[in-house]
Design a protein around this motif. Structure first.
Motif, PDB file in Angstrom:
ATOM      1  N   SER A  54     -57.014 -68.191  34.999  1.00  0.00           N
ATOM      2  CA  SER A  54     -56.211 -67.554  35.240  1.00  0.00           C
ATOM      3  C   SER A  54     -54.926 -67.874  36.233  1.00  0.00           C
ATOM      4  N   ASN A  55     -55.550 -69.157  36.893  1.00  0.00           N
ATOM      5  CA  ASN A  55     -54.365 -70.274  38.164  1.00  0.00           C
ATOM      6  C   ASN A  55     -53.560 -70.972  37.516  1.00  0.00           C
ATOM      7  N   ASN A  56     -54.199 -71.811  36.691  1.00  0.00           N
ATOM      8  CA  ASN A  56     -53.952 -72.774  35.098  1.00  0.00           C
ATOM      9  C   ASN A  56     -53.041 -72.826  34.823  1.00  0.00           C
ATOM     10  N   THR A  57     -51.645 -73.250  35.313  1.00  0.00           N
ATOM     11  CA  THR A  57     -50.712 -73.154  34.826  1.00  0.00           C
ATOM     12  C   THR A  57     -50.660 -73.553  32.942  1.00  0.00           C
ATOM     13  N   ILE A  58     -51.183 -74.734  32.850  1.00  0.00           N
ATOM     14  CA  ILE A  58     -51.462 -75.870  32.196  1.00  0.00           C
ATOM     15  C   ILE A  58     -51.820 -74.961  30.723  1.00  0.00           C
ATOM     16  N   ILE A  59     -53.101 -74.227  31.193  1.00  0.00           N
ATOM     17  CA  ILE A  59     -53.688 -73.199  30.352  1.00  0.00           C
ATOM     18  C   ILE A  59     -53.774 -72.009  29.852  1.00  0.00           C
ATOM     19  N   LYS A  60     -52.682 -71.026  30.426  1.00  0.00           N
ATOM     20  CA  LYS A  60     -52.316 -70.394  30.055  1.00  0.00           C
ATOM     21  C   LYS A  60     -50.645 -70.434  29.612  1.00  0.00           C
ATOM     22  N   HIS A  61     -50.029 -71.545  29.173  1.00  0.00           N
ATOM     23  CA  HIS A  61     -48.653 -71.678  28.731  1.00  0.00           C
ATOM     24  C   HIS A  61     -48.900 -72.484  27.721  1.00  0.00           C
ATOM     25  N   SER A  62     -50.528 -72.852  27.586  1.00  0.00           N
ATOM     26  CA  SER A  62     -51.409 -72.843  25.977  1.00  0.00           C
ATOM     27  C   SER A  62     -52.133 -71.488  25.480  1.00  0.00           C
ATOM     28  N   VAL A  63     -51.735 -70.576  26.474  1.00  0.00           N
ATOM     29  CA  VAL A  63     -52.638 -69.252  25.473  1.00  0.00           C
ATOM     30  C   VAL A  63     -51.337 -68.774  25.125  1.00  0.00           C
ATOM     31  N   VAL A  64     -50.891 -68.621  25.989  1.00  0.00           N
ATOM     32  CA  VAL A  64     -49.671 -68.161  25.033  1.00  0.00           C
ATOM     33  C   VAL A  64     -48.661 -69.152  24.165  1.00  0.00           C
ATOM     34  N   VAL A  65     -48.200 -69.847  24.123  1.00  0.00           N
ATOM     35  CA  VAL A  65     -47.613 -70.764  22.971  1.00  0.00           C
ATOM     36  C   VAL A  65     -48.526 -70.401  21.820  1.00  0.00           C
ATOM     37  N   SER A  66     -49.705 -69.601  21.848  1.00  0.00           N
ATOM     38  CA  SER A  66     -51.209 -69.681  20.704  1.00  0.00           C
ATOM     39  C   SER A  66     -50.566 -68.360  20.652  1.00  0.00           C
ATOM     40  N   LEU A  67     -50.664 -67.130  21.152  1.00  0.00           N
ATOM     41  CA  LEU A  67     -50.578 -66.008  21.275  1.00  0.00           C
ATOM     42  C   LEU A  67     -48.804 -65.780  20.721  1.00  0.00           C
ATOM     43  N   GLU A  68     -48.092 -66.387  20.658  1.00  0.00           N
ATOM     44  CA  GLU A  68     -46.178 -66.479  20.589  1.00  0.00           C
ATOM     45  C   GLU A  68     -46.378 -66.570  19.020  1.00  0.00           C
ATOM     46  N   VAL A  69     -46.916 -67.980  18.175  1.00  0.00           N
ATOM     47  CA  VAL A  69     -47.157 -68.466  17.307  1.00  0.00           C
ATOM     48  C   VAL A  69     -47.540 -67.376  15.781  1.00  0.00           C
ATOM     49  N   ALA A  70     -48.860 -67.022  16.919  1.00  0.00           N
ATOM     50  CA  ALA A  70     -49.465 -65.755  16.024  1.00  0.00           C
ATOM     51  C   ALA A  70     -49.093 -65.012  15.484  1.00  0.00           C
ATOM     52  N   LEU A  71     -48.132 -64.178  16.692  1.00  0.00           N
ATOM     53  CA  LEU A  71     -47.323 -63.208  16.169  1.00  0.00           C
ATOM     54  C   LEU A  71     -46.562 -63.677  15.573  1.00  0.00           C
ATOM     55  N   CYS A  72     -45.374 -63.942  15.402  1.00  0.00           N
ATOM     56  CA  CYS A  72     -44.550 -64.601  14.860  1.00  0.00           C
ATOM     57  C   CYS A  72     -44.678 -65.192  13.309  1.00  0.00           C
ATOM     58  N   SER A  73     -45.701 -65.979  13.467  1.00  0.00           N
ATOM     59  CA  SER A  73     -46.473 -66.085  11.620  1.00  0.00           C
ATOM     60  C   SER A  73     -46.822 -64.728  11.018  1.00  0.00           C
ATOM     61  N   ALA A  74     -47.540 -64.169  12.033  1.00  0.00           N
ATOM     62  CA  ALA A  74     -48.261 -63.015  11.369  1.00  0.00           C
ATOM     63  C   ALA A  74     -46.855 -61.677  10.795  1.00  0.00           C
ATOM     64  N   LEU A  75     -45.666 -62.402  11.345  1.00  0.00           N
ATOM     65  CA  LEU A  75     -44.608 -60.804  10.938  1.00  0.00           C
ATOM     66  C   LEU A  75     -44.430 -61.609   9.917  1.00  0.00           C
ATOM     67  N   LEU A  76     -43.773 -63.127   9.704  1.00  0.00           N
ATOM     68  CA  LEU A  76     -43.737 -63.302   8.838  1.00  0.00           C
ATOM     69  C   LEU A  76     -44.077 -63.737   7.534  1.00  0.00           C
ATOM     70  N   SER A  77     -45.659 -63.867   7.242  1.00  0.00           N
ATOM     71  CA  SER A  77     -46.247 -64.037   6.531  1.00  0.00           C
ATOM     72  C   SER A  77     -46.465 -62.374   6.124  1.00  0.00           C
ATOM     73  N   THR A  78     -46.012 -61.906   6.763  1.00  0.00           N
ATOM     74  CA  THR A  78     -46.888 -60.191   6.089  1.00  0.00           C
ATOM     75  C   THR A  78     -45.295 -59.809   5.650  1.00  0.00           C
ATOM     76  N   PHE A  79     -45.041 -59.743   6.268  1.00  0.00           N
ATOM     77  CA  PHE A  79     -43.481 -60.192   5.389  1.00  0.00           C
ATOM     78  C   PHE A  79     -43.876 -60.091   3.476  1.00  0.00           C
TER      79      PHE A  79
END
Length: 276
Positions: A54-79
């Motif tokens: 939780s204190n590692n900024t690189i790890i948190k950033h990579s997780v945030v990127v994965s969640l953002e991409v997953a959310l955006c791709s899920a919305l677009l592919s669902t539409f």
């Protein structure tokens, strides 16, 4: 006697297969509570790995990127997948077979082939042609993951709509409903369970996509699976196991929601519509 013996052997074999598949995951979950720096050496039970993650900024950033991409791709592919699945279910014509074949090919094509194809395509369009949005890492990952999960969403929605009585739409049209009203009040509620299940499945597929992401990623937009793949070449640290456990829980929740939605769907929606 033979039947009971064969049933017992089949259950035993199933248990062995499940242990073989899920034992490594269980080991990672257990060792995520290792207080040592390196995962291979157990130094005691503790939550230091979760605190460090939780204190590692690189790890948190990579997780945030994965969640953002997953959310955006899920919305677009669902539409797109919703439109495609409904069209394939309600319009059985020659182009429907061609589209189904094309979508099936995207599912069986190895991801490494997709990655090799996407990389020069993005470079050509983004650099040579000058379409600058394609030079952004988040957009590249979203488009690549959408292509991968679009077919899954389409086939889930199509399966949901396959057994629908077309006379419902025809009856609504005969009563004076416009095509948009028919889609909004009849087609969309029936397809809703499949849409939700497809969206959750697309989100899950995007979270653990490694091969395709490693080809199209850009500096500053490294997803979590790609970060793990690079980190384990040096040493598998405890904080990686801790964050992987968190991501595993998120994936299991998404899969459980998919199963719940599909189980609850059944024919209840159709029965409700026919009553009204």
């Amino acid at each position: 006697m033979k039947s009971s013996l064969s049933d017992w052997l089949l259950r035993l074999w199933s248990l062995v297969v499940f242990i073989f598949l899920f034992a490594p995951i269980a080991v990672i979950v257990v060792y995520s509570f290792n207080s040592g720096r390196v995962l291979a050496h157990w130094e005691g039970f503790g939550f230091q790995a979760y605190i460090q993650a939780s204190n590692n900024t690189i790890i948190k950033h990579s997780v945030v990127v994965s969640l953002e991409v997953a959310l955006c791709s899920a919305l677009l592919s669902t539409f797109l997948g919703t439109l495609g699945g409904i069209a394939l279910a309600l319009r059985q014509r020659g182009w429907a077979m061609a589209l189904s074949t094309l979508l099936a090919l995207t599912m069986i094509t190895p991801e490494i082939v997709d990655g090799i194809a996407f990389l020069p395509w993005f470079v050509t369009l983004g650099v040579d042609v000058g379409i600058t949005p394609l030079n952004k890492g988040l957009l590249r990952l979203t488009l690549a993951h959408t292509m991968f999960s679009l077919a899954v969403v389409t086939f889930i929605v199509r399966a949901r709509m396959a057994g629908v009585d077309r006379r419902l739409n025809e009856a609504a049209a005969d009563l004076g409903a416009h095509p948009w009203q028919v889609f909004r009040d009849i087609t969309l509620p029936i397809a809703a369970p499949g849409i939700v299940a497809g969206a959750l499945m697309a989100f899950t597929l995007s979270l653990d996509n490694t091969i395709l992401s490693s080809f199209v990623q850009q500096p500053g937009y490294t997803p979590w699976p790609v970060y793990i793949f690079a980190a384990v070449k040096v040493a598998l640290r405890s904080e990686i196991a801790a964050m992987s456990t968190v991501m595993l829980i998120l994936t299991l929740i998404a899969i459980a929601l998919v199963g719940f939605v599909l189980r609850r769907a059944g024919t209840s929606m159709i029965d409700t519509l026919t009553k009204h």
